[in-house]
Each structure stands twice: as C-alpha cells, then as structure tokens.
Design a protein around this motif. Structure first.
Motif, PDB file in Angstrom:
ATOM      1  N   LEU A  11       0.841  -1.193   0.000  1.00  0.00           N
ATOM      2  CA  LEU A  11       0.000   0.000   0.000  1.00  0.00           C
ATOM      3  C   LEU A  11       0.876   1.243   0.000  1.00  0.00           C
ATOM      4  CD1 LEU A  11      -2.642  -0.922   2.752  1.00  0.00           C
ATOM      5  CD2 LEU A  11      -2.887  -1.132   0.286  1.00  0.00           C
ATOM      6  N   PRO A  12       0.358   2.359  -0.500  1.00  0.00           N
ATOM      7  CA  PRO A  12       1.084   3.620  -0.324  1.00  0.00           C
ATOM      8  C   PRO A  12       1.156   3.995   1.164  1.00  0.00           C
ATOM      9  CG  PRO A  12      -0.686   3.834  -1.956  1.00  0.00           C
ATOM     10  CD  PRO A  12      -0.899   2.541  -1.252  1.00  0.00           C
ATOM     11  N   ALA A  13       2.091   4.865   1.509  1.00  0.00           N
ATOM     12  CA  ALA A  13       2.116   5.459   2.846  1.00  0.00           C
ATOM     13  C   ALA A  13       1.128   6.616   2.856  1.00  0.00           C
ATOM     14  CB  ALA A  13       3.525   5.950   3.179  1.00  0.00           C
ATOM     15  N   TRP A  14       0.027   6.466   3.593  1.00  0.00           N
ATOM     16  CA  TRP A  14      -1.030   7.474   3.624  1.00  0.00           C
ATOM     17  C   TRP A  14      -0.838   8.397   4.834  1.00  0.00           C
ATOM     18  CZ3 TRP A  14      -5.516   8.557   0.761  1.00  0.00           C
ATOM     19  CH2 TRP A  14      -5.724   7.737  -0.362  1.00  0.00           C
ATOM     20  N   TRP A 146      -4.827  -0.804  -6.182  1.00  0.00           N
ATOM     21  CA  TRP A 146      -4.258  -2.140  -6.016  1.00  0.00           C
ATOM     22  C   TRP A 146      -4.705  -3.034  -7.163  1.00  0.00           C
ATOM     23  CZ3 TRP A 146      -6.935  -6.739  -5.558  1.00  0.00           C
ATOM     24  CH2 TRP A 146      -6.261  -7.852  -5.042  1.00  0.00           C
ATOM     25  N   ALA A 147      -3.900  -4.036  -7.484  1.00  0.00           N
ATOM     26  CA  ALA A 147      -4.291  -5.060  -8.455  1.00  0.00           C
ATOM     27  C   ALA A 147      -3.882  -6.418  -7.897  1.00  0.00           C
ATOM     28  CB  ALA A 147      -3.619  -4.811  -9.809  1.00  0.00           C
ATOM     29  N   PRO A 148      -4.555  -7.502  -8.300  1.00  0.00           N
ATOM     30  CA  PRO A 148      -4.237  -8.817  -7.747  1.00  0.00           C
ATOM     31  C   PRO A 148      -2.766  -9.169  -7.910  1.00  0.00           C
ATOM     32  CG  PRO A 148      -6.271  -8.906  -9.021  1.00  0.00           C
ATOM     33  CD  PRO A 148      -5.681  -7.553  -9.253  1.00  0.00           C
ATOM     34  N   ALA A 149      -2.198  -9.767  -6.859  1.00  0.00           N
ATOM     35  CA  ALA A 149      -0.811 -10.199  -6.908  1.00  0.00           C
ATOM     36  C   ALA A 149      -0.621 -11.276  -7.975  1.00  0.00           C
ATOM     37  CB  ALA A 149      -0.388 -10.736  -5.542  1.00  0.00           C
ATOM     38  N   ARG A 150       0.612 -11.375  -8.497  1.00  0.00           N
ATOM     39  CA  ARG A 150       0.942 -12.342  -9.539  1.00  0.00           C
ATOM     40  C   ARG A 150       2.061 -13.254  -9.038  1.00  0.00           C
ATOM     41  NH1 ARG A 150      -0.831 -10.969 -14.569  1.00  0.00           N
ATOM     42  NH2 ARG A 150       0.883 -12.083 -15.558  1.00  0.00           N
ATOM     43  N   PHE A 151       1.990 -14.526  -9.445  1.00  0.00           N
ATOM     44  CA  PHE A 151       3.032 -15.486  -9.084  1.00  0.00           C
ATOM     45  C   PHE A 151       3.944 -15.662 -10.291  1.00  0.00           C
ATOM     46  CE2 PHE A 151       4.660 -19.806  -8.090  1.00  0.00           C
ATOM     47  CZ  PHE A 151       5.138 -19.546  -6.817  1.00  0.00           C
ATOM     48  N   THR A 152       5.121 -15.055 -10.240  1.00  0.00           N
ATOM     49  CA  THR A 152       6.054 -15.098 -11.358  1.00  0.00           C
ATOM     50  C   THR A 152       7.451 -15.371 -10.830  1.00  0.00           C
ATOM     51  OG1 THR A 152       6.451 -12.712 -11.249  1.00  0.00           O
ATOM     52  CG2 THR A 152       4.718 -13.460 -12.739  1.00  0.00           C
ATOM     53  N   GLY A 153       8.194 -16.190 -11.569  1.00  0.00           N
ATOM     54  CA  GLY A 153       9.565 -16.475 -11.181  1.00  0.00           C
ATOM     55  C   GLY A 153       9.700 -17.113  -9.822  1.00  0.00           C
ATOM     56  N   GLY A 154       8.655 -17.836  -9.402  1.00  0.00           N
ATOM     57  CA  GLY A 154       8.704 -18.528  -8.114  1.00  0.00           C
ATOM     58  C   GLY A 154       8.372 -17.685  -6.911  1.00  0.00           C
ATOM     59  N   THR A 155       7.976 -16.413  -7.111  1.00  0.00           N
ATOM     60  CA  THR A 155       7.625 -15.546  -5.987  1.00  0.00           C
ATOM     61  C   THR A 155       6.370 -14.753  -6.309  1.00  0.00           C
ATOM     62  OG1 THR A 155       8.999 -13.727  -6.815  1.00  0.00           O
ATOM     63  CG2 THR A 155      10.040 -15.268  -5.272  1.00  0.00           C
ATOM     64  N   TRP A 156       5.708 -14.284  -5.270  1.00  0.00           N
ATOM     65  CA  TRP A 156       4.570 -13.391  -5.424  1.00  0.00           C
ATOM     66  C   TRP A 156       5.076 -11.972  -5.636  1.00  0.00           C
ATOM     67  CZ3 TRP A 156      -0.084 -15.004  -6.457  1.00  0.00           C
ATOM     68  CH2 TRP A 156      -0.491 -16.256  -6.015  1.00  0.00           C
ATOM     69  N   THR A 157       4.543 -11.289  -6.627  1.00  0.00           N
ATOM     70  CA  THR A 157       4.861  -9.882  -6.855  1.00  0.00           C
ATOM     71  C   THR A 157       3.564  -9.085  -6.876  1.00  0.00           C
ATOM     72  OG1 THR A 157       4.812 -10.187  -9.263  1.00  0.00           O
ATOM     73  CG2 THR A 157       6.946 -10.367  -8.162  1.00  0.00           C
ATOM     74  N   ALA A 158       3.681  -7.809  -6.524  1.00  0.00           N
ATOM     75  CA  ALA A 158       2.509  -6.941  -6.522  1.00  0.00           C
ATOM     76  C   ALA A 158       1.928  -6.855  -7.926  1.00  0.00           C
ATOM     77  CB  ALA A 158       2.883  -5.556  -6.019  1.00  0.00           C
ATOM     78  N   GLY A 159       0.594  -6.838  -8.010  1.00  0.00           N
ATOM     79  CA  GLY A 159      -0.049  -6.801  -9.313  1.00  0.00           C
ATOM     80  C   GLY A 159       0.044  -5.459  -9.997  1.00  0.00           C
ATOM     81  N   ALA A 160       0.349  -4.397  -9.246  1.00  0.00           N
ATOM     82  CA  ALA A 160       0.506  -3.060  -9.816  1.00  0.00           C
ATOM     83  C   ALA A 160       1.480  -2.283  -8.946  1.00  0.00           C
ATOM     84  CB  ALA A 160      -0.833  -2.330  -9.874  1.00  0.00           C
ATOM     85  N   HIS A 484     -13.224  -3.048  -7.311  1.00  0.00           N
ATOM     86  CA  HIS A 484     -12.873  -4.461  -7.368  1.00  0.00           C
ATOM     87  C   HIS A 484     -11.754  -4.749  -8.355  1.00  0.00           C
ATOM     88  CE1 HIS A 484     -16.164  -5.326  -4.805  1.00  0.00           C
ATOM     89  NE2 HIS A 484     -17.105  -5.127  -5.702  1.00  0.00           N
ATOM     90  N   GLY A 485     -10.869  -5.659  -7.960  1.00  0.00           N
ATOM     91  CA  GLY A 485      -9.983  -6.306  -8.900  1.00  0.00           C
ATOM     92  C   GLY A 485     -10.603  -7.632  -9.310  1.00  0.00           C
ATOM     93  N   LYS A 486     -10.152  -8.199 -10.405  1.00  0.00           N
ATOM     94  CA  LYS A 486     -10.708  -9.458 -10.877  1.00  0.00           C
ATOM     95  C   LYS A 486     -10.360 -10.567  -9.889  1.00  0.00           C
ATOM     96  CE  LYS A 486     -11.082 -12.240 -15.080  1.00  0.00           C
ATOM     97  NZ  LYS A 486     -10.617 -12.388 -16.479  1.00  0.00           N
ATOM     98  N   GLY A 487     -11.354 -11.379  -9.542  1.00  0.00           N
ATOM     99  CA  GLY A 487     -11.140 -12.480  -8.598  1.00  0.00           C
ATOM    100  C   GLY A 487     -11.914 -12.242  -7.316  1.00  0.00           C
ATOM    101  N   GLY A 488     -11.355 -12.710  -6.204  1.00  0.00           N
ATOM    102  CA  GLY A 488     -12.005 -12.497  -4.924  1.00  0.00           C
ATOM    103  C   GLY A 488     -12.078 -11.023  -4.580  1.00  0.00           C
ATOM    104  N   THR A 489     -13.192 -10.615  -3.962  1.00  0.00           N
ATOM    105  CA  THR A 489     -13.407  -9.194  -3.663  1.00  0.00           C
ATOM    106  C   THR A 489     -13.180  -8.846  -2.202  1.00  0.00           C
ATOM    107  OG1 THR A 489     -15.755  -9.495  -3.161  1.00  0.00           O
ATOM    108  CG2 THR A 489     -15.162  -9.076  -5.482  1.00  0.00           C
ATOM    109  N   GLY A 490     -13.196  -9.834  -1.313  1.00  0.00           N
ATOM    110  CA  GLY A 490     -13.141  -9.532   0.115  1.00  0.00           C
ATOM    111  C   GLY A 490     -14.427  -8.932   0.642  1.00  0.00           C
ATOM    112  N   PHE A 491     -15.523  -9.061  -0.115  1.00  0.00           N
ATOM    113  CA  PHE A 491     -16.811  -8.494   0.301  1.00  0.00           C
ATOM    114  C   PHE A 491     -17.179  -9.023   1.689  1.00  0.00           C
ATOM    115  CE2 PHE A 491     -21.357  -8.443   0.861  1.00  0.00           C
ATOM    116  CZ  PHE A 491     -21.814  -7.311   0.209  1.00  0.00           C
ATOM    117  N   GLY A 492     -17.453  -8.098   2.583  1.00  0.00           N
ATOM    118  CA  GLY A 492     -17.841  -8.444   3.942  1.00  0.00           C
ATOM    119  C   GLY A 492     -16.813  -8.051   4.977  1.00  0.00           C
ATOM    120  N   ALA A 493     -15.546  -7.911   4.602  1.00  0.00           N
ATOM    121  CA  ALA A 493     -14.519  -7.569   5.586  1.00  0.00           C
ATOM    122  C   ALA A 493     -14.750  -6.174   6.159  1.00  0.00           C
ATOM    123  CB  ALA A 493     -13.133  -7.678   4.960  1.00  0.00           C
ATOM    124  N   ARG A 494     -14.945  -5.179   5.287  1.00  0.00           N
ATOM    125  CA  ARG A 494     -15.146  -3.814   5.777  1.00  0.00           C
ATOM    126  C   ARG A 494     -16.483  -3.682   6.474  1.00  0.00           C
ATOM    127  NH1 ARG A 494     -15.673  -0.780   1.521  1.00  0.00           N
ATOM    128  NH2 ARG A 494     -15.434  -2.406  -0.038  1.00  0.00           N
TER     129      ARG A 494
END
Length: 504
Positions: A11-14, A146-160, A484-494
C-alpha cells in the motif's frame, strides 16, 4: 516490482495534512507529483474551498475547466499534464465526484487510485464530505490503486506499482488511518482468495492464520485431522475425506485491552473450501474455474481478526475457519451418507456439491456449545441461488432477529457492501426432513436454495443471536473495475469491521 507479502498487501504510505494545499505542494518535487482534485456536478464544478486552494497554489481554476472540459460523472478522470515552469505539480488528475454521496466518493476514490498507480508522490485535495464520505473516498483509492498479486519467477509480486506516498489535504488523520486499515483487510482477504489451489490447501491456510496471529497478538488453535476425529467434527472430516490434503479447523481470538467476562463476545465463522470440485457429484468444468475463491469466507474472517487490534475493536472476537478441500476419490463422502456433526446432530447428505454448509455446521455447533457468544455470524460463498437472486452487487442476510439484521445492513451501507434481508421461511423447513438422520442438508423440493441453506445452518446455532451472510454473488468479480480487482473481492470484511467498531 516488489515481492508481495500476501498477508500485508503493498500500500502507499497514507498521511493527512491540515495545512493549506499550497504549503503541502511546496515541500514536494513537482516532476514526481500527481495532484488529485474532485470536480462536482453543477454550474460550477469548483466549490469555493477548492477554487481558493487551487488559486493559492498557483493554478487557474477557470482555465482548467475551459481548456480541458473535465467530466463530472462519478469515477471519470481527466489527466492534465502541466507545462514545465512554476507549476506546483506536473500532473493534475480531475476526478468526477458525481453527486458527492458516500457511494459516489468511493467510486471516485477508486478512479483516483487507478489513475495514480506508480506515482512517487500523490497529493489529494479531500472532497467536502462528512467522516463517512471521506473514509469512503480513501477506501476506494486504496482498493482502486491495487491489483491482484501475480506469481512469477517462483515468488509473489505486486499486481501493480502502487503510489509510494499519498497525502490527503483537509482530512482528519484518524479517519484516513482507519479507512486504510479497513481497505487493507479487504486486500488481505483478496490475496488469500486469489491464491491458486495447488498452493493453497487447508494446512496452508492454517499456517497463514498462525502468521496473522503472531503478527497481531491473537490467540490461535488449530485442529488437524486427528484432533477433528477425536472431538467429533464429522462434517469437516466427511467433506475433506476425498482429498490428499486433510481438513483443518482454526480458532483465532482477540480481546481488547481491559476485557473481562462482561465484555461482549462475537464469534465469526468462515467457510474455507480451498477448492471445490463438487465431490462425487462433480461440477461441470466451467463451474470449477472460480473455485479457488470458495474459501473467501474464511479469508474474510481471518482478515477481520487481523485488523481488530489496530482498529481498537471494543468487543471480544473469535474467528473460526472451517477448512477443507472437496475432492473425489475412494475416500470421498457419498450422496446418501449420514454424517455426525460436532455435538451429535446427524445429517443425510443430499448432494456432495453442497459441502459448505456441512463444514459450517460443525463450526457453528462448536461455537454454540463451547464459546458462549453473544452474537454468532457466519459468512460464506454458499449458494448459486443467492447469486441468481441478487447478482453480483449485494448479498442476502438471514438473521434470527430484526435488530441484528438492521445493524449489519447499516454497517454494509456505510462500507459500500450492501446486504438485502432474506426471510427464514419456516414452511420450507419440512423440505429438509430426513428418513434416516436428524436432517437432510438440501431441500430440492421447494426451491429457494439460499433460504433452505440458511434454515439448515439455523439448526446448529441453538438460541444464539445469529446471522448468515451468503456472499456467493459479490464475493467474486469477473472484471477489474470500480473498487474491485478481478477475482475475490473480500466483500464483507469492511462491513464486519464497521459493525464491530460500533459495538459496545
């Protein structure tokens, strides 16, 4: 692109600033700076406060409108690149605020977050709104950036590449901080839901829960398959029996400072099917594509518990994650089997693809018998019927009393996660009668599949104040749009965090 910690999304520093816009901009490099300003509907898109702030900072408000003709419809963005010179920012993003209500502000924030991805510094002149409206804008900006994380090169990287730092001018720091934490909970839940099921299984989810507990000062207990058998959790064992990765039950506990036996106690139960093939009554191939997100309820409960301490939730909260993988094999449970749940109630299996309510039943029965909650809530991507009824934008809420339903719906409106009240139709209960067990877990003879599922769950909560959220519709998104990003939304957490924050 940075390596992503799935349990601490990038996340950015807010920060919030009280000072004039001109003073905030003066301390920053204009070449690495994006200024975000809202434009409203009406004859003059600039309210007096915004017009004065822009003029004092060296911008010509009228020239911005006349030359660039920004749209004011909610979520529209107009990007203005300023000439080099004495300008305080080289990039100005004009964001349509629509009518300026909380819903519009959340969507405007999401548009601003997307438009400023990858910027070093972002300064936002906060739109005029009450605390709920400003929080909605911040939540939208966090979610949209934010964008969904990606699994590349054997590690998770930020989607954006999210912005490095965001300053919100004319906003209260506490409002900003709490909004960022709530949105961060949604992102944690999304990361877990989007993790592929060849990585994610019940044991993996249990390990994530242990890490969350360690980071956030939570109590944690995990039942493995031997402990589940010893304690009589027959529903979890039945659903998970066909998989080579056995089921788990996770219990997480939070207590506020100074809590004692009189402090209200809430138990949240999340469905955690880490992949759902349908079991022996296998789904069509297309129906399996999104089933890595069938554990979204457990991810949401875990994310809520992770945020309780930072948000100073004033009540005790226990989270139960009912985790299993529903697969087919010689050990899989069958249609017509009778399962004995925690506490001894028996269920005749009517369809192995209605497995979520079977694992929830165990956890709900345990919560009722052993945890003595004042309120018991479950959340699950449970029925296709709920999605057919309400599509993707809202979820049914079933509640044992009207006051609890009203509280949750009010929290949902504040959080931008809409609930719609559905009835517990007692006349449909007879469709769940069984000739060989205490109950059958499906009622195909009457339709109303989301209602009969809720009626089944109600059998396991005793006389507790209880609510059931069926998020099968809004729990997943097919597009990267709005908040929303594509995939799970986390609907209900907030929604749940807003509700918990307001309890005393």
């Amino acid at each position: 692109m940075p390596i992503e910690d799935l349990l601490a999304p990038t996340l950015p520093a807010w920060t919030a600033a009280d000072g004039p816009l001109a003073d905030v901009l003066a301390d920053l490099d204009p070449d690495d700076l994006a200024l975000v300003v809202g434009v409203a509907d009406g004859d003059d898109p600039w309210e007096p406060r915004v017009r004065q702030a822009l003029a004092t900072a060296g911008f010509d408000p009228d020239e911005l409108i006349e030359t660039h003709e920004p749209k004011t419809s909610v979520g529209s963005t107009t990007v203005v690149r300023m000439p080099r010179g004495d300008q305080a920012a080289r990039l100005v993003v004009l964001v349509g605020l629509g009518e300026g209500g909380s819903r519009d502000l959340r969507l405007a924030g999401a548009a601003a977050g997307r438009a400023t991805r990858g910027r070093g510094q972002v300064v936002v002149l906060a739109p005029s709104a009450d605390e709920a409206g400003q929080a909605a804008f911040v939540e939208g900006a966090v979610l949209g950036g934010w964008a969904p994380a990606r699994f590349t090169g054997g590690t998770w990287t930020a989607g954006a590449d999210v912005a490095t730092a965001v300053v919100l001018v004319d906003a209260e720091s506490d409002v900003v901080e709490r909004a960022v934490r709530r949105a961060g909970a949604s992102l944690l839940a999304r990361n877990l839901a989007n993790t592929p099921s060849n990585i994610k299984n019940p044991a993996w989810m249990a390990r994530q829960a242990r890490t969350v507990a360690s980071r956030n000062g939570l109590d944690v207990r995990v039942w493995d398959e031997k402990a589940l058998a010893a304690d009589g959790f027959g529903g979890l064992l039945a659903v998970g029996g066909g998989s080579v990765t056995p089921p788990r039950l996770v219990q997480l506990g939070y207590a506020p400072a100074g809590a004692d036996a009189t402090t209200p106690h809430v138990v949240l139960v999340g469905k955690g099917i880490t992949f759902d093939s349908g079991g022996l009554q296998v789904k069509p191939a297309d129906g399996m594509l999104a089933m890595k997100t069938d554990m979204s309820g457990s991810a949401i409960v875990l994310a809520v518990l992770a945020a309780c301490r930072d948000l100073d939730v004033p009540v005790r909260v226990t989270g139960l994650l009912a985790l299993a993988e529903n697969m087919m094999s010689g050990a899989a449970y069958r249609p017509g089997d009778v399962v004995t749940h925690f506490g001894g109630m028996t269920t005749e299996i009517g369809n192995t693809d209605a497995e979520g309510r079977i694992v929830l039943a165990d956890a709900l029965a345990y919560a009722d018998a052993e945890l003595d909650p004042d309120v018991l809530i479950d959340i699950a991507t449970l029925t296709g019927a709920a999605r057919v009824a309400l599509a993707r934008t809202m979820a049914p809420v079933f509640a044992a009393d009207a006051d609890l339903s009203s509280q949750l719906r009010a929290a949902g409106e504040t959080a931008g996660e809409t609930l719609w009240p559905f009835p517990l139709v007692q006349a449909y209960r007879r469709a769940l009668e069984s000739d060989v067990a205490d109950i059958n877990h499906i009622g195909p003879s009457v339709g109303g599949g989301s209602i009969t599922a809720a009626l089944f769950l109600r059998e396991f909560v005793g006389e507790r104040r209880w609510a059931h959220l069926d998020i099968a519709g809004p729990g997943r998104s097919d597009v990267d749009s709005g908040v929303h990003g594509k995939g799970g939304t986390g609907f209900g957490a907030r929604l749940l965090l807003r509700w918990l924050e307001g309890l005393r």
